[in-house]
Scaffold this motif. Structure first.
Motif, PDB file in Angstrom:
ATOM      1  N   ASP A 139     -10.206  -2.286  19.250  1.00 36.00           N
ATOM      2  CA  ASP A 139     -10.973  -1.320  18.438  1.00 36.00           C
ATOM      3  C   ASP A 139     -12.145  -2.015  17.740  1.00 36.00           C
ATOM      4  O   ASP A 139     -13.269  -1.494  17.715  1.00 36.00           O
ATOM      5  CB  ASP A 139     -10.068  -0.674  17.375  1.00 36.00           C
ATOM      6  N   ILE A 140     -11.870  -3.204  17.175  1.00 34.23           N
ATOM      7  CA  ILE A 140     -12.936  -3.946  16.478  1.00 34.23           C
ATOM      8  C   ILE A 140     -14.030  -4.342  17.460  1.00 34.23           C
ATOM      9  O   ILE A 140     -15.226  -4.236  17.159  1.00 34.23           O
ATOM     10  CB  ILE A 140     -12.347  -5.194  15.765  1.00 34.23           C
ATOM     11  N   PHE A 141     -13.623  -4.756  18.661  1.00 34.64           N
ATOM     12  CA  PHE A 141     -14.596  -5.134  19.698  1.00 34.64           C
ATOM     13  C   PHE A 141     -15.514  -3.954  20.028  1.00 34.64           C
ATOM     14  O   PHE A 141     -16.739  -4.080  20.086  1.00 34.64           O
ATOM     15  CB  PHE A 141     -13.855  -5.606  20.953  1.00 34.64           C
ATOM     16  N   TYR A 152     -10.424  -2.584   9.931  1.00 34.09           N
ATOM     17  CA  TYR A 152     -10.250  -3.933   9.403  1.00 34.09           C
ATOM     18  C   TYR A 152      -9.083  -4.006   8.422  1.00 34.09           C
ATOM     19  O   TYR A 152      -8.366  -5.003   8.363  1.00 34.09           O
ATOM     20  CB  TYR A 152     -11.544  -4.407   8.712  1.00 34.09           C
ATOM     21  N   LYS A 153      -8.894  -2.951   7.634  1.00 32.01           N
ATOM     22  CA  LYS A 153      -7.770  -2.924   6.682  1.00 32.01           C
ATOM     23  C   LYS A 153      -6.457  -3.047   7.451  1.00 32.01           C
ATOM     24  O   LYS A 153      -5.561  -3.820   7.073  1.00 32.01           O
ATOM     25  CB  LYS A 153      -7.801  -1.618   5.876  1.00 32.01           C
ATOM     26  N   ALA A 154      -6.379  -2.305   8.555  1.00 29.81           N
ATOM     27  CA  ALA A 154      -5.167  -2.374   9.377  1.00 29.81           C
ATOM     28  C   ALA A 154      -4.988  -3.776   9.955  1.00 29.81           C
ATOM     29  O   ALA A 154      -3.868  -4.305  10.005  1.00 29.81           O
ATOM     30  CB  ALA A 154      -5.261  -1.339  10.505  1.00 29.81           C
ATOM     31  N   PHE A 155      -6.091  -4.391  10.373  1.00 24.78           N
ATOM     32  CA  PHE A 155      -6.032  -5.746  10.939  1.00 24.78           C
ATOM     33  C   PHE A 155      -5.548  -6.738   9.878  1.00 24.78           C
ATOM     34  O   PHE A 155      -4.679  -7.575  10.141  1.00 24.78           O
ATOM     35  CB  PHE A 155      -7.406  -6.167  11.462  1.00 24.78           C
ATOM     36  N   ASP A 208      -3.790  -6.173   7.145  1.00 24.49           N
ATOM     37  CA  ASP A 208      -2.377  -5.936   6.814  1.00 24.49           C
ATOM     38  C   ASP A 208      -1.440  -6.571   7.840  1.00 24.49           C
ATOM     39  O   ASP A 208      -0.330  -6.989   7.505  1.00 24.49           O
ATOM     40  CB  ASP A 208      -2.101  -4.427   6.744  1.00 24.49           C
ATOM     41  N   ASN A 209      -1.919  -6.652   9.089  1.00 26.08           N
ATOM     42  CA  ASN A 209      -1.072  -7.185  10.170  1.00 26.08           C
ATOM     43  C   ASN A 209      -1.301  -8.678  10.413  1.00 26.08           C
ATOM     44  O   ASN A 209      -0.554  -9.316  11.154  1.00 26.08           O
ATOM     45  CB  ASN A 209      -1.384  -6.394  11.457  1.00 26.08           C
ATOM     46  N   TYR A 210      -2.325  -9.243   9.798  1.00 23.46           N
ATOM     47  CA  TYR A 210      -2.800 -10.595  10.140  1.00 23.46           C
ATOM     48  C   TYR A 210      -1.708 -11.662  10.015  1.00 23.46           C
ATOM     49  O   TYR A 210      -1.512 -12.482  10.920  1.00 23.46           O
ATOM     50  CB  TYR A 210      -3.994 -10.947   9.234  1.00 23.46           C
ATOM     51  N   LYS A 211      -0.981 -11.641   8.913  1.00 30.79           N
ATOM     52  CA  LYS A 211       0.051 -12.659   8.681  1.00 30.79           C
ATOM     53  C   LYS A 211       1.133 -12.581   9.765  1.00 30.79           C
ATOM     54  O   LYS A 211       1.550 -13.606  10.322  1.00 30.79           O
ATOM     55  CB  LYS A 211       0.664 -12.455   7.292  1.00 30.79           C
ATOM     56  N   VAL A 212       1.560 -11.349  10.077  1.00 28.70           N
ATOM     57  CA  VAL A 212       2.596 -11.153  11.105  1.00 28.70           C
ATOM     58  C   VAL A 212       2.071 -11.606  12.469  1.00 28.70           C
ATOM     59  O   VAL A 212       2.796 -12.214  13.262  1.00 28.70           O
ATOM     60  CB  VAL A 212       3.020  -9.658  11.169  1.00 28.70           C
ATOM     61  N   ALA A 213       0.775 -11.310  12.742  1.00 27.14           N
ATOM     62  CA  ALA A 213       0.175 -11.703  14.023  1.00 27.14           C
ATOM     63  C   ALA A 213       0.212 -13.219  14.192  1.00 27.14           C
ATOM     64  O   ALA A 213       0.572 -13.732  15.265  1.00 27.14           O
ATOM     65  CB  ALA A 213      -1.264 -11.202  14.100  1.00 27.14           C
ATOM     66  N   GLN A 248     -18.337  -3.006  -0.483  1.00 22.39           N
ATOM     67  CA  GLN A 248     -17.840  -3.641  -1.703  1.00 22.39           C
ATOM     68  C   GLN A 248     -16.537  -3.005  -2.174  1.00 22.39           C
ATOM     69  O   GLN A 248     -15.629  -3.708  -2.622  1.00 22.39           O
ATOM     70  CB  GLN A 248     -18.903  -3.549  -2.795  1.00 22.39           C
ATOM     71  N   ASN A 249     -16.453  -1.700  -2.063  1.00 21.40           N
ATOM     72  CA  ASN A 249     -15.214  -1.019  -2.450  1.00 21.40           C
ATOM     73  C   ASN A 249     -14.051  -1.476  -1.567  1.00 21.40           C
ATOM     74  O   ASN A 249     -12.925  -1.659  -2.031  1.00 21.40           O
ATOM     75  CB  ASN A 249     -15.375   0.502  -2.352  1.00 21.40           C
ATOM     76  N   PHE A 250     -14.364  -1.658  -0.277  1.00 22.20           N
ATOM     77  CA  PHE A 250     -13.338  -2.123   0.657  1.00 22.20           C
ATOM     78  C   PHE A 250     -12.860  -3.519   0.267  1.00 22.20           C
ATOM     79  O   PHE A 250     -11.663  -3.794   0.209  1.00 22.20           O
ATOM     80  CB  PHE A 250     -13.897  -2.128   2.079  1.00 22.20           C
ATOM     81  N   LEU A 251     -13.830  -4.410  -0.017  1.00 21.84           N
ATOM     82  CA  LEU A 251     -13.468  -5.789  -0.396  1.00 21.84           C
ATOM     83  C   LEU A 251     -12.631  -5.795  -1.673  1.00 21.84           C
ATOM     84  O   LEU A 251     -11.668  -6.543  -1.785  1.00 21.84           O
ATOM     85  CB  LEU A 251     -14.722  -6.634  -0.586  1.00 21.84           C
ATOM     86  N   SER A 252     -13.029  -4.946  -2.641  1.00 20.90           N
ATOM     87  CA  SER A 252     -12.276  -4.878  -3.906  1.00 20.90           C
ATOM     88  C   SER A 252     -10.845  -4.413  -3.660  1.00 20.90           C
ATOM     89  O   SER A 252      -9.910  -4.917  -4.270  1.00 20.90           O
ATOM     90  CB  SER A 252     -12.956  -3.909  -4.870  1.00 20.90           C
ATOM     91  N   SER A 253     -10.690  -3.462  -2.750  1.00 18.48           N
ATOM     92  CA  SER A 253      -9.366  -2.871  -2.534  1.00 18.48           C
ATOM     93  C   SER A 253      -8.384  -3.866  -1.923  1.00 18.48           C
ATOM     94  O   SER A 253      -7.183  -3.732  -2.082  1.00 18.48           O
ATOM     95  CB  SER A 253      -9.474  -1.636  -1.627  1.00 18.48           C
ATOM     96  N   ILE A 254      -8.902  -4.867  -1.194  1.00 17.60           N
ATOM     97  CA  ILE A 254      -7.988  -5.833  -0.586  1.00 17.60           C
ATOM     98  C   ILE A 254      -8.135  -7.217  -1.205  1.00 17.60           C
ATOM     99  O   ILE A 254      -7.693  -8.205  -0.636  1.00 17.60           O
ATOM    100  CB  ILE A 254      -8.176  -5.904   0.949  1.00 17.60           C
ATOM    101  N   ASN A 255      -8.752  -7.276  -2.382  1.00 21.64           N
ATOM    102  CA  ASN A 255      -9.034  -8.578  -3.010  1.00 21.64           C
ATOM    103  C   ASN A 255      -7.773  -9.378  -3.333  1.00 21.64           C
ATOM    104  O   ASN A 255      -7.804 -10.593  -3.390  1.00 21.64           O
ATOM    105  CB  ASN A 255      -9.829  -8.365  -4.296  1.00 21.64           C
ATOM    106  N   GLU A 256      -6.684  -8.692  -3.558  1.00 20.14           N
ATOM    107  CA  GLU A 256      -5.458  -9.398  -3.938  1.00 20.14           C
ATOM    108  C   GLU A 256      -4.607  -9.783  -2.724  1.00 20.14           C
ATOM    109  O   GLU A 256      -3.526 -10.325  -2.865  1.00 20.14           O
ATOM    110  CB  GLU A 256      -4.622  -8.522  -4.885  1.00 20.14           C
TER     111      GLU A 256
END
Length: 850
Positions: free
Chosen positions: A134-136, A173-176, A178-183, A264-272
């Motif tokens: 999807d990202i591609f 990207y949010k979905a990616f 969230d899954n990154y660590k498991v991947a 920026q809102n997206f970055l803020s939402s996943i900042n933690e």
């Protein structure tokens, strides 16, 4: 990795393939340890994968188009916009190729997953390559739409809608993420269990750009899976740059603004979100130990200052020293000490005053180092244009780096003390209250959690210290010589700031603001509003004029004034005022250099401070504009004023000097701290109109406003006090090396001044000497005073200012003109008393023993 919408271009380093530019392979440092890939937003990136490099291995940026070097205004902005887009397009192509390299093994792995001998199961394949397809597709579509716009560029081209669409798809990207660590964990397990998959995951082939001869490079799957994490930050930074170079009335501007807001809102939402790549080891509670903050600080150790890199983790503070390995090619950290946050305390108010005094260098030594650095910068600019000057440039850069590092180490004076539970103290010196507050707040926020005391074994400490190299977010000492030449050199001149009002306070308080700007790698406090008493909505409406020396940021701090003497802080022997909020804005040259005021709001801890600012270059600020009406005193020739007043020295000069000596001579920073501009304007009007109440006004007015009025009077003279005609001679005289010749020349030049100019200069000279006598109290040395008044009293005419000089930047003008002007005034300030009568009577003034 912490995603941050406040990261700026200078936070990142890269060459166009997106990896470290130090010869490291993808994801590996030269000693084989894992590194993070870093990115940059330089608008002049070559679209080639193989970035051209000079003989020293440094990247060579392509030459900007001639129109950019010569033009200005909208055309220049749009040309810069094209350069930013071209660089981003080149990196988009590389990013797409990296995603494609991930997809290449995904398809056969998926196909064999249902066979009798699968390398991976279907679920494992879907977990590892989650959302990559999807990202591609999103970025391929974006690239294909952006490419023709760059190829057929003109000022009407719009690309904002493309970035808007890209930003609207960030949910993928949010979905990616969230899954990154498991991947990563799944890929690691599969590599251990299946040698075939391990071989594939360690040898993925990434195509180079179409124009590149070097077609492929070998990259690990782990490194490629990290690319999408970097990409959103990259896109957000590019949007900042595009907005900077897009006129506000261009159709792209609102679209790019919207795209930036979404990003920026997206970055803020996943900042933690915790990125496993930034986790060193676990805490005693079994949680991931994460790096929260790091930076270079000056530590006072064994009565001397040492530059340290300090790392704040979720449960401890680690102080490290940068060292080089025996090979000398790769940097490492050596731990000096650490304090578990569970046992860390700050200086308490009840403690006895056991603090040792802090050694502070005389101000003139700091100023002299600034002069040396400015002259070196100027020399580097000249050598760059000289044939075969590159080797000399590198030597000069090295020397400048040493001098700037010295300045960074010796300038800070604000103490920041820490104690461990055994009573051992550690002292850092910071350059601003803003910085001290940031470190204190970050530590206190972590201490609110249920922390357990931790004791690290020598092995654990070694592992943690080794991890600092890849975990750090601040990579270089903040000095000019570490920056790319293409980065903005900052602003030189005067920033006018009006602090209007503030709202958002829950309870009434006594409130004031201070203003800080950066200079030579550190921040300094430049102005302070009045205290507005017992209010929740202070209305200051005070204007300040702040001198900038290569500044890029303005900080505003809001304080609650404390009058309780029992709150004496042992750190600095001052009553502690509580910081209610703090904020920072970037000084974008395009925004602040317009003739109109630019209004803005800084939000800080729920408080909103409203302010306006505009910038005047040093050239314009010192430009003389004669007054059209000769009845006043400002902008009127000095001989006209003294003739009308029947005086030897203008009344305004005598009255301001008298008032400063009466009640301002002990004031810290007198003549350096800005007075409120509205007060200065009120005094200017009063002197111009010869108001009868002028003496009452002077006695009631803030002393910094009176000092500012005197400076303004000299600045607005139609020609400088030491005259246009004599300027070249003063420049020649001060450069003479023989003391007797210099003495003769400098005294002859004074004798050549018109009588009103000479009398006024000698009066001011004796006054400034009396101010300097109180240096232990007011912190104003002769050198400080010469720095403040020199460029005002002595200034080349417009024809002289660039004659015979190869001036290319504001910093060059500062180096060539202002430094010499300071030296002229300093010469007279350091001279024994000069008598008007003696000067006029003697052809050869004081004899000089040589």
């Amino acid at each position: 990795m912490r995603w941050s919408k406040s990261q700026t271009v200078s936070d990142f380093n890269y060459n166009t393939d997106g990896y470290e530019g130090d010869g490291a392979e993808d994801g590996k440092s030269q000693d084989g340890s894992e590194t993070l890939p870093y990115i940059d937003e330089s608008p002049t990136v070559s679209p080639q994968l193989c970035t051209p490099r000079g003989p020293d291995g440094e990247m060579v940026s392509p030459t900007p188009p001639e129109s950019l070097l010569q033009g200005g205004g909208i055309e220049k902005g749009l040309e810069m916009k094209k350069l930013v887009l071209s660089g981003f397009l080149a990196s988009e192509e590389i990013y797409i190729n990296q995603l494609e390299a991930l997809l290449l093994p995904m398809r056969p792995l998926k196909a064999t997953a249902t066979t009798s001998q699968p390398a991976l199961t279907v679920k494992q394949v879907e977990t590892i390559f989650y959302k990559i397809q999807d990202i591609f597709e999103i970025h391929k579509e974006f690239y294909d739409a952006l490419l023709p716009n760059i190829r057929h560029w003109d000022e009407k081209v719009t690309v904002g809608h493309l970035f808007q669409k890209l930003a609207s798809q960030l949910g993928v990207y949010k979905a990616f993420v969230d899954n990154y660590k498991v991947a990563l964990e799944t890929a690691e397990k599969c590599s251990q269990a299946n040698s075939q998959f391990q071989e594939i995951s360690e040898n993925l082939k990434v195509k180079g750009p179409k124009d590149s001869k070097d077609c492929t490079s070998t990259v690990t799957m782990e490194a490629l899976l990290y690319k999408p994490i970097d990409r959103v930050t990259r896109s957000t930074l590019v949007l900042h740059d595009l907005l900077k170079h897009t006129p506000k009335d261009h159709p792209d501007f609102p679209l790019l603004q919207d795209a930036l807001r979404i990003s920026q809102n997206f970055l803020s939402s996943i900042n933690e979100e915790i990125d496993p790549r930034r986790t060193a080891v676990t805490t005693p509670k079994g949680e991931a130990r994460q790096l929260v903050k790091d930076g270079f600080l000056a530590e006072v150790s064994e009565s001397s200052r040492k530059l340290r890199h300090v790392f704040l983790f979720t449960d401890l503070l680690l102080c490290a020293k940068m060292k080089k390995t025996s090979a000398g090619r790769h940097q490492q950290y050596e731990c000096k000490w650490y304090i578990p946050l569970a046992g860390l305390t700050f200086q308490t108010l009840e403690e006895s005053d056991s603090c040792h005094s802090i050694q502070v260098l005389p101000e003139h030594e700091i100023e002299e180092m600034k002069i040396k650095i400015s002259l070196l910068k100027s020399e580097i600019q000249k050598e760059k244009k000289a044939p075969k000057g590159q080797n000399r440039v590198e030597r000069l850069r090295k020397k400048m780096n040493e001098q700037e590092s010295w300045l960074l180490l010796h300038s800070p004076t604000i103490p920041f003390r820490l104690h461990n539970k055994h009573g051992k103290s550690y002292l850092f010196l910071l350059s601003s209250d803003y910085e001290r507050s940031e470190w204190r707040e970050s530590i206190q926020k972590l201490q609110k959690k249920d922390l357990q005391a931790c004791v690290l074994s020598s092995v654990e400490l070694q592992v943690l210290t080794s991890s600092c190299f890849k975990l750090r977010t601040v990579h270089n000492i903040p000095v000019t010589s570490n920056k790319d030449d293409e980065e903005t050199p900052g602003l030189y001149g005067f920033l006018h700031v009006i602090v209007h009002s503030a709202k958002g306070f829950e309870e009434s308080a006594n409130l004031y603001c201070t203003l800080e700007v950066d200079s030579y790698g550190y921040f300094v406090s430049k102005a302070k509003t009045r205290v507005f008493r017992d209010t929740t909505e202070p209305q200051w409406n005070e204007e300040f004029e702040i001198e900038l020396e290569g500044s890029q940021f303005l900080r505003i701090l809001c304080y609650e004034k404390c009058y309780d003497k029992s709150m004496l802080n042992k750190d600095d022997n001052e009553i502690v005022d509580k910081i209610m909020g703090k904020g920072q804005v970037q000084l974008d040259p395009q925004t602040v250099q317009s003739k109109n005021w630019h209004m803005d709001v800084i939000e800080m801890n729920g408080i909103k401070v409203e302010f306006s600012m505009k910038f005047t270059s040093r050239d314009l600020s010192l430009k003389r504009t004669p007054s059209k009406k000769q009845s006043g005193v400002f902008g009127v020739k000095i001989n006209v004023v003294t003739k009308r007043e029947r005086s030897k020295v203008p009344y305004i000069v005598r009255q301001c000097i008298e008032e400063v000596e009466k009640r301002g001579i002990d004031e810290v920073g007198i003549y350096r701290i800005s007075g409120v501009a509205t007060d200065i304007q009120a005094l200017k009007t009063a002197f111009d109109t010869n108001t009868k109440d002028i003496l009452v006004m002077l006695s009631d007015m803030d002393i910094n406003a009176i000092a500012g009025t005197l400076k303004l009077y000299f600045r607005e003279l139609p020609e400088p006090l030491l005259t246009d005609r004599l300027y070249p001679a003063f420049m020649e005289g001060i450069s003479l090396s023989d003391p007797a010749a210099k003495e003769n020349c400098m005294m002859h030049l004074l004798r050549s001044l018109p009588d009103p100019n000479l009398m006024t200069f000698l009066t001011l000279l004796e006054h400034l000497k009396r101010v300097a006598e109180k240096e232990p109290l007011n912190k104003m040395s002769l050198h400080n005073l010469a720095t403040v008044f020199g460029p005002t009293l002595l200034r080349p005419s417009e024809s002289e200012s660039t004659k015979g000089l190869n001036i290319t930047s504001a910093s060059d003008i500062w180096s060539h003109d202002v430094m010499a002007q300071v030296q002229v005034l300093l010469y007279y300030l350091q001279h024994p008393p000069i008598s008007f009568a003696e000067l006029k009577r003697n052809t050869l003034y004081f004899s000089t023993d040589v």
